[in-house]
Design a protein around this motif. Sequence first.
Motif, PDB file in Angstrom:
ATOM      1  N   SER A   1       0.811  -1.223   0.000  1.00 30.66           N
ATOM      2  CA  SER A   1       0.000   0.000   0.000  1.00 30.66           C
ATOM      3  C   SER A   1       0.845   1.274   0.000  1.00 30.66           C
ATOM      4  CB  SER A   1      -0.925   0.007   1.221  1.00 30.66           C
ATOM      5  OG  SER A   1      -0.172   0.196   2.423  1.00 30.66           O
ATOM      6  N   PHE A   2       2.174   1.149   0.176  1.00 31.96           N
ATOM      7  CA  PHE A   2       3.031   2.329   0.276  1.00 31.96           C
ATOM      8  C   PHE A   2       3.236   2.985  -1.088  1.00 31.96           C
ATOM      9  CE2 PHE A   2       4.612   0.463   4.333  1.00 31.96           C
ATOM     10  CZ  PHE A   2       4.411   1.571   5.133  1.00 31.96           C
ATOM     11  N   ASP A   3       3.323   4.302  -1.063  1.00 34.49           N
ATOM     12  CA  ASP A   3       3.649   5.087  -2.246  1.00 34.49           C
ATOM     13  C   ASP A   3       5.164   5.293  -2.280  1.00 34.49           C
ATOM     14  OD1 ASP A   3       2.930   7.044  -4.475  1.00 34.49           O
ATOM     15  OD2 ASP A   3       4.041   8.346  -3.083  1.00 34.49           O
ATOM     16  N   LEU A   4       5.779   4.972  -3.406  1.00 35.49           N
ATOM     17  CA  LEU A   4       7.241   5.040  -3.509  1.00 35.49           C
ATOM     18  C   LEU A   4       7.780   6.448  -3.242  1.00 35.49           C
ATOM     19  CD1 LEU A   4       7.746   2.775  -6.644  1.00 35.49           C
ATOM     20  CD2 LEU A   4       8.547   2.283  -4.333  1.00 35.49           C
ATOM     21  N   GLN A   5       7.049   7.435  -3.731  1.00 36.24           N
ATOM     22  CA  GLN A   5       7.522   8.807  -3.568  1.00 36.24           C
ATOM     23  C   GLN A   5       7.507   9.219  -2.098  1.00 36.24           C
ATOM     24  OE1 GLN A   5       5.782  11.478  -6.334  1.00 36.24           O
ATOM     25  NE2 GLN A   5       6.815  13.305  -5.538  1.00 36.24           N
TER      26      GLN A   5
ATOM     27  N   GLN B   1      12.085   6.901  -4.997  1.00 38.20           N
ATOM     28  CA  GLN B   1      11.990   7.092  -6.438  1.00 38.20           C
ATOM     29  C   GLN B   1      13.248   6.527  -7.103  1.00 38.20           C
ATOM     30  OE1 GLN B   1      11.809   9.420  -4.021  1.00 38.20           O
ATOM     31  NE2 GLN B   1      10.591  11.187  -4.648  1.00 38.20           N
ATOM     32  N   GLY B   2      13.039   5.824  -8.194  1.00 38.80           N
ATOM     33  CA  GLY B   2      14.187   5.253  -8.893  1.00 38.80           C
ATOM     34  C   GLY B   2      14.730   3.988  -8.272  1.00 38.80           C
ATOM     35  N   TYR B   3      14.039   3.475  -7.232  1.00 38.49           N
ATOM     36  CA  TYR B   3      14.549   2.268  -6.555  1.00 38.49           C
ATOM     37  C   TYR B   3      14.506   1.055  -7.485  1.00 38.49           C
ATOM     38  CZ  TYR B   3      15.241  -1.221  -2.881  1.00 38.49           C
ATOM     39  OH  TYR B   3      15.724  -2.241  -2.114  1.00 38.49           O
TER      40      TYR B   3
END
Length: 774
Positions: A154-158, A163-165
């Motif tokens: 459920s986590f948002d990457l930003q 980002q870019g992971y």
Amino acid sequence: MAAEPGTSEVRPQHRFDQGSLERYLSSRLPGFPRQPAGALAVRQYSSGQSNPTFYLQKGGQAFVLRKKPHGPLLPGAHKVDREYRVQKALFSAGFPVPEPLLYCSDVSVIGTEFYVMQHVQGRIFRDISLPEVGPAERSALYLAMIETLALLHSFDLQSLGLQGYGRGPGYCKRQVSTWKKQYDAAAHTDIPAMNKLAEWLANNLPPDDNEETLIHGDFRIDNIIFHPTEARVLAVLDWELSTTGHPLADLAYAAQFYFWPTSIKNLGQGSVLGFKDTIETPSFEELVSIYCRCRRISTALPNLNFFLALSYFKMAGIAQGVYARYLIGNASAENSHEFAKLVEPLAQRGLELSKSSTQHSISGELFHQSRKGQEILLKVKQFMKQHIYPAEKEIIKYYTEHRNAEDKWKKPPLLEKLKELAKAEGLWNLFLPDISGLSQLDYALIAEETGRSLIAPEVFNCHAPDTGNMEVLHMYGTEEQKKQWLEPLLEGKISSCFCMTEPDVASSDATNMQCSIERDGNSYVINGKKWWSSGAGNPNCKVAIVMGKTKNSSASRYKQHSMVIVPMDTPGLKLIRPLSVFGYMDEIHGGHFEIHFNDVRVPVSNIILGEGRGFEIAQGRLGPGRIHHCMRSLGAAEAALEILCQRAAQRQTFGKKLYQHEVVAHWIAECRLSIEQARLLTLQTARKIDMLGNRRARREVAMTKVVVPRAVLKVIDCAVQVCGGAGVSQDFPLAFMFASIRTLRLADGPDEVHLSTIARWELLDQSKKLTAKI
């Protein structure tokens, strides 16, 4: 130092300069104990097939170190810097991971890159079948695991700063390509199944291969630290394979062991690739359903078979990689030489899954019985058809002929023969999950089947009150008590009775109990009257569990009663009289007796759990027992409905068959509605016991206990009405069935007590939402 569980001395191929590490940590890690110098203790975790992991202890503080292996490595593997980065982001977001403390890229310290994290104290289950816990706790642990996975997805990457992971869209295509390359680089022989599976995966990529969710990449229950006593996740470990991609890859990987090839279960022991038992509870379908509910997505999961096949391809590649590291001498696993034998069976299973669809089973049944449960239910049905139903008339005839004889309580030889046959076929003690391996949901459906016959529960050693007494001894008895009484009960060598209800008080409020249990030196002395002690007339009844009041006026009213074991031949114990149930003496179940206790003396060691624990034991005993009664009752309802329909089709009034009369047709429909509704509630209760335990299912147990007897009585009453005078005669079992089921509205607590309890819980829940004070 006290050995950390799951660790050993550092293996020769993984040794490093501990002094150099200690000096580095003393200067770089805040809070690391500097004194005394040279006191850092290091042990190696036996788990971990990839990055070697070590337990560090100094000055009462504990840490965990993860490092790259020494020697030549597969390209792109063992990126400990990525592990550190993702753990740091997740820890800051409140996700359960060990706190990462320090990352070191300087290979001069211990020979490779490494990072250090906080040590988390808790439970790690190395065998994913969790043989050390019961079915209810196992379900709760798996539930906690899958809820944690849903939270991760459920986590948002930003928002995590990751980002870019990952490498963007095309995750599935990259996974197939990456693991094919890794496998080819490590392969020691040609395995056609691996090549076929790789080809199928490459040609059947999901159309939505553009998901960019943070995924773990190696999410399994043995990579999780649970709370020492609760089914709660404290930390998720081993983030080496984490990236961004399709979340179903994690879900399929976590659940792939439901389809594990039986031929390789004993290989890879001590690692995730070897485990003792099948995983029956929760079912695969339940796990997927819970995941979807937590993520608020549909249970229709297209391409799940692709991700399951990919998981087996990946697991086969991992096994090949472990064996390759064994060949060059830098494998972490002590049994890494066995892993070559796993590759082909894993690839074959992946191919099988690629050709199957899991969609129907996930979105189909609401309550899914495990494979073992299905197999045993089928065997029970066959056994009843072949042995029990044909024997019923002879056994009933035996009791009819001996009704006025002195030996009327004795069991007929044919019944004993049936019990031996059932035991020989493994259809024995099915009610007890820790012995049968069945969940409560599994057993509920089996209990319903046995409820169709008056004698079946006893044939399978699944009859009250022995089941409840065995549960008490199993859960709360000492080793000595288990050896003396539980073992012969489980073997069917003896039977038992339970003494709780009293003739001189209103027993619906069990705190009214007057029977006393008083300590006198090394003995307890029991005085009082009990009645409705079922089964006491059976000559084989050798022991009673008696609940009475122990003196402790300062304790709460629910901590003044105790349970004690009383052998039936103890001086002062006297069977006064059998009690009839609507005129029936119920010889087949050993009758229901009034028993008096006059200065009955038993050793102090016969107390169960301790003084004042009686109500605690009773609640633990009654949860599963109540729904077992209810499911057996539903079996009786099904039998009654069959009689009703058969009679309605045979008999004719006023120029047409009975079923053609609208009122009778409506009765038939109403009976089916009542049975289905009652069954659904009972199965829901059974599933909640499996997943959350007896205590957290108390409301559902109470509701089931009220609803089911009422529904079953309604069905039997309709059957009696259709059968007319024959329905209340000995020519049909309906009258006896009615008498038996009617007692369930009193036994184990009358309806009114359960209704008050249900209302109290409902008001408590509602009070959280209402503005008016309750």
